[in-house]
Design a protein around this motif. Structure first.
Motif, PDB file in Angstrom:
ATOM      1  N   ASP A   1       4.908   0.335   1.986  1.00  0.00           N
ATOM      2  CA  ASP A   1       5.639  -0.904   2.262  1.00  0.00           C
ATOM      3  C   ASP A   1       6.038  -1.551   0.935  1.00  0.00           C
ATOM      4  O   ASP A   1       5.177  -1.849   0.100  1.00  0.00           O
ATOM      5  N   PRO A   2       7.340  -1.795   0.722  1.00  0.00           N
ATOM      6  CA  PRO A   2       7.787  -2.386  -0.551  1.00  0.00           C
ATOM      7  C   PRO A   2       7.314  -3.816  -0.756  1.00  0.00           C
ATOM      8  O   PRO A   2       7.465  -4.358  -1.852  1.00  0.00           O
ATOM      9  N   ARG A   3       6.747  -4.435   0.270  1.00  0.00           N
ATOM     10  CA  ARG A   3       6.261  -5.803   0.123  1.00  0.00           C
ATOM     11  C   ARG A   3       4.924  -5.881  -0.616  1.00  0.00           C
ATOM     12  O   ARG A   3       4.560  -6.935  -1.133  1.00  0.00           O
ATOM     13  N   LEU A   4       4.195  -4.767  -0.665  1.00  0.00           N
ATOM     14  CA  LEU A   4       2.847  -4.796  -1.229  1.00  0.00           C
ATOM     15  C   LEU A   4       2.801  -5.374  -2.643  1.00  0.00           C
ATOM     16  O   LEU A   4       2.014  -6.291  -2.907  1.00  0.00           O
ATOM     17  N   PRO A   5       3.625  -4.916  -3.589  1.00  0.00           N
ATOM     18  CA  PRO A   5       3.535  -5.472  -4.949  1.00  0.00           C
ATOM     19  C   PRO A   5       4.054  -6.895  -5.071  1.00  0.00           C
ATOM     20  O   PRO A   5       3.851  -7.529  -6.112  1.00  0.00           O
ATOM     21  N   LEU A   6       4.694  -7.392  -4.031  1.00  0.00           N
ATOM     22  CA  LEU A   6       5.189  -8.769  -4.042  1.00  0.00           C
ATOM     23  C   LEU A   6       4.184  -9.742  -3.429  1.00  0.00           C
ATOM     24  O   LEU A   6       4.379 -10.956  -3.490  1.00  0.00           O
ATOM     25  N   MET A   7       3.099  -9.204  -2.870  1.00  0.00           N
ATOM     26  CA  MET A   7       2.131 -10.038  -2.163  1.00  0.00           C
ATOM     27  C   MET A   7       0.777 -10.095  -2.848  1.00  0.00           C
ATOM     28  O   MET A   7       0.076 -11.105  -2.735  1.00  0.00           O
ATOM     29  N   ILE A   8       0.386  -9.011  -3.525  1.00  0.00           N
ATOM     30  CA  ILE A   8      -0.940  -8.956  -4.151  1.00  0.00           C
ATOM     31  C   ILE A   8      -0.832  -8.264  -5.499  1.00  0.00           C
ATOM     32  O   ILE A   8       0.187  -7.648  -5.828  1.00  0.00           O
ATOM     33  N   GLY A   9      -1.919  -8.334  -6.276  1.00  0.00           N
ATOM     34  CA  GLY A   9      -1.941  -7.715  -7.593  1.00  0.00           C
ATOM     35  C   GLY A   9      -2.587  -6.342  -7.586  1.00  0.00           C
ATOM     36  O   GLY A   9      -3.235  -5.923  -6.626  1.00  0.00           O
ATOM     37  N   THR A  10      -2.413  -5.638  -8.692  1.00  0.00           N
ATOM     38  CA  THR A  10      -3.032  -4.332  -8.869  1.00  0.00           C
ATOM     39  C   THR A  10      -4.331  -4.474  -9.657  1.00  0.00           C
ATOM     40  O   THR A  10      -4.658  -5.538 -10.181  1.00  0.00           O
ATOM     41  N   THR A  11      -5.060  -3.382  -9.751  1.00  0.00           N
ATOM     42  CA  THR A  11      -6.213  -3.316 -10.639  1.00  0.00           C
ATOM     43  C   THR A  11      -5.715  -3.231 -12.081  1.00  0.00           C
ATOM     44  O   THR A  11      -4.506  -3.119 -12.346  1.00  0.00           O
ATOM     45  N   ASP A  12      -6.643  -3.245 -13.013  1.00  0.00           N
ATOM     46  CA  ASP A  12      -6.274  -3.089 -14.423  1.00  0.00           C
ATOM     47  C   ASP A  12      -5.629  -1.734 -14.695  1.00  0.00           C
ATOM     48  O   ASP A  12      -4.900  -1.568 -15.677  1.00  0.00           O
TER      49      ASP A  12
END
Length: 470
Positions: free
Chosen positions: A281-292
Motif C-alpha cells: 500500500d503506497p500510503r504506508l510511508p505517508l502514515m508511519i516511520g521506518t526503523t533506523d
C-alpha cells in the motif's frame, strides 16, 4: 483555512473556557446556584475545539484495541485489554456536553437557531461517543444541577436521543437565525451548509452502528449518506497551529525524545507491506516511520519490543507526516469514512453502488494523504483491490475502512460490529485473563465515577456488550 488568523485572536477567550462557564455535575465543589456566565460565542469555540480533542482522547485508547498502535513495553494495560481508568476522558466528554447544553439553552432563548442546530449536533456526537465506549451513562439528570449522583440512562434509549438531536440540529440549521456562527466555530468557520452535511454524515454513522438490531434500515443510512459530505473539502476537522500542537504530533515528538509512545502494531504494518495482502500500500510511508535501517517493522501487541529493545528498531509515529505534523488537522468525520459507510449499507441491495463507494473511499483517503496519481492508479488497479462489484465483500470494505480511519475511535465500533474479523488480527500476547480469550467489548466505568456515583454505576465487565453490539 481563511478564518485561521481570527482563531488566534479568540483562542484565549474560547479555549481557556475549558474550565468551563457552567461546570457539569462532576464538579461537586462548585455552587450550582451561582454559575459563572459565558458568551455563546466562547462556548462554541471551546466546544468545537474540545470535541476534536475528545475524538483523539478516545482514539488514543482504542487504537491499541484495533491494533493501529502497540505498547513498546510488554503486558502494558492498554495493550493487553486490561481495565484502565479513563476518568480524564470521562471528564472531558461531560465538560463538553455541559458547555453544549449551555449553547443550546442560550440559543433557544435568543433565537440563534444556527447555534442551536450546531449545538445539537455537537451534543449528539459527544453523547454518542460516550455511549459507544461506556454503554449506559448519565444524561437526563446530568445538567440540571439538582443532583451530584445522576441516574444512568439506557444506552439504547440514549441512541434514540442521539438520532433525535441530529434530526433537530439539521432542521434548525436550515432555518433563519438571529445570530450567525463565524470564526468562533473551529470546525467549519461558520459554514452552515457544511454543518448540515456533517449532521447527515453523523446520522449515517450512528445508524450504521445499529446494523445488527431489528430497527436497522439500510435505506435510512443511504438517505443520510446522500445528504452528507460530498468531497474531502467537507471533512469535519479542527486544524492546529504553531501555538497549539496536534496531540498526535506531540506523541511523535515525545517518542523521538525517548518518551515512548506511538509505536505501530505489527498487524497494521503487515496489512500494508504486502504480508497479509498481496499488494504493498503506497500510503504506508505517508502514515508511519521506518526503523533506523529503513524498514517497516511493527511491534507485537502485548509483547513489547521483544528482541529489538533499542529506539529505532521498530516503526513509530514520526513528526511531520499527515497525522503527526504540529499543524495537522484532527479528523472528526470524513468523506472517506462516509463512502465506506455507503459501501457497507449498499452492499446487499446495490453491489454496483457499494463498489463505486468502496473505490471512492480509498481514493479519498489517498488524496487526503497526498498519494501520487501514479501510485494511486496502480493500487486501485491491483486485482486484490479491484475485485469488481459482484465479488466485493465486507472483508474488503472493512479492511480499507480500517486503513482510512487510522487512529480514529470509530474503528473500534467497526471492529466490534465485525467481531474483530480483520485478516490476520490476533489477540494480544499477555491478554487480560478476565477476558477468557475474547476481545474487549467496552471500557470500564472510570474510578472517579465509581467513587462519586457508585450506587448508580452499572455492574458490568469488559465483555458485556453495548446494546448495538449483537
Amino acid at each position: 483555512m481563511k478564518f485561521k488568523n481570527k482563531l488566534y485572536t479568540i483562542l484565549g477567550a474560547g479555549i481557556l473556557l475549558t474550565a468551563s462557564a457552567c461546570e457539569s455535575f462532576l464538579d461537586v465543589n462548585e455552587n450550582p446556584n451561582n454559575p459563572e456566565d459565558a458568551p455563546i460565542s466562547g462556548l462554541m469555540t471551546n466546544s468545537t475545539y474540545e470535541t476534536a480533542l475528545n475524538v483523539q482522547r478516545i482514539g488514543s485508547a482504542t487504537s491499541n484495541y484495533v491494533q493501529y498502535l502497540a505498547s513498546p513495553n510488554p503486558a502494558t494495560s492498554s495493550d493487553t485489554m486490561d481495565p484502565v481508568n479513563f476518568s480524564g476522558t470521562w471528564f472531558s466528554l461531560y465538560n463538553v456536553m455541559t458547555d453544549v447544553n449551555e449553547i443550546i439553552r442560550k440559543a433557544e432563548e435568543s433565537g440563534a437557531n444556527h447555534y442551536l442546530g450546531a449545538g445539537q449536533i455537537l451534543m449528539a456526537l459527544n453523547l454518542g461517543m460516550t455511549v459507544d465506549i461506556f454503554g449506559d451513562v448519565p444524561f437526563s439528570e446530568s445538567f440540571n444541577f439538582e443532583t451530584v449522583t445522576p441516574a444512568y440512562d439506557s444506552d439504547e434509549q440514549l441512541y434514540q436521543q442521539v438520532l433525535s438531536l441530529l434530526d433537530q440540529g439539521i432542521a434548525n440549521l436550515q432555518g433563519e437565525t438571529a445570530i450567525s456562527i463565524g470564526a468562533d466555530d473551529f470546525i467549519f468557520g461558520g459554514d452552515i451548509d457544511k454543518w448540515i452535511r456533517f449532521g447527515n454524515s453523523l446520522k449515517a454513522r450512528f445508524l450504521l452502528h445499529t446494523k445488527e438490531t431489528s430497527g436497522y434500515n439500510a435505506n435510512e443510512v443511504l438517505a443520510a449518506v446522500s445528504a452528507g459530505f460530498q468531497s474531502n473539502e467537507d471533512d469535519a476537522a479542527v486544524t492546529f497551529f504553531e501555538q497549539r500542537f496536534n496531540p498526535w504530533a506531540q506523541v511523535a515528538i515525545n517518542n523521538s525524545n525517548l518518551l515512548l509512545g506511538g509505536w505501530i502494531s505489527e498487524q497494521f504494518v503487515q496489512a500494508l507491506d504486502g504480508t497479509s495482502y498481496p499488494t504493498v500500500d503506497p500510503r504506508l510511508p505517508l502514515m508511519i516511520g521506518t526503523t533506523d535501517e529503513g524498514e517497516f517493522i511493527g511491534t507485537v501487541n502485548g509483547a513489547g519490543r521483544g528482541d529489538a529493545p533499542e529506539q529505532g528498531a521498530r516503526s513509530t509515529l514520526i513528526p511531520g507526516q499527515f497525522y503527526t505534523s504540529t499543524t495537522s488537522p484532527l479528523l472528526i468525520a470524513t468523506y472517506a469514512e462516509l463512502k465506506f459507510i455507503e459501501a457497507e449499507a449498499a452492499l446487499a441491495s446495490d453491489p454496483a453502488r457499494a463498489y463505486a463507494a468502496y473505490l471512492a473511499g480509498i481514493e479519498a483517503h489517498m488524496d487526503m494523504l497526498g498519494v501520487s496519481e501514479e501510485d494511486k492508479a496502480a493500487y486501485l488497479a491491483d486485482e486484490s483491490v479491484s475485485v469488481g462489484a459482484e465479488s466485493l465483500t465486507m472483508d474488503e470494505i472493512m479492511k480499507e475502512k480500517w486503513v482510512a480511519m487510522f487512529l480514529h475511535p470509530e474503528t473500534w465500533n467497526d471492529a466490534r460490529r465485525f467481531d474483530y474479523g480483520y485478516k490476520d488480527m490476533t489477540l494480544p500476547e499477555n491478554l487480560n485473563p478476565e477476558l477468557n480469550g475474547n476481545y474487549i467489548r467496552r471500557l470500564a466505568y472510570p474510578d472517579s465515577e465509581v467513587s462519586r456515583n457508585g450506587n448508580n454505576v452499572p455492574n458490568v465487565t469488559l465483555l458485556d456488550r453495548i446494546w448495538w453490539d449483537q
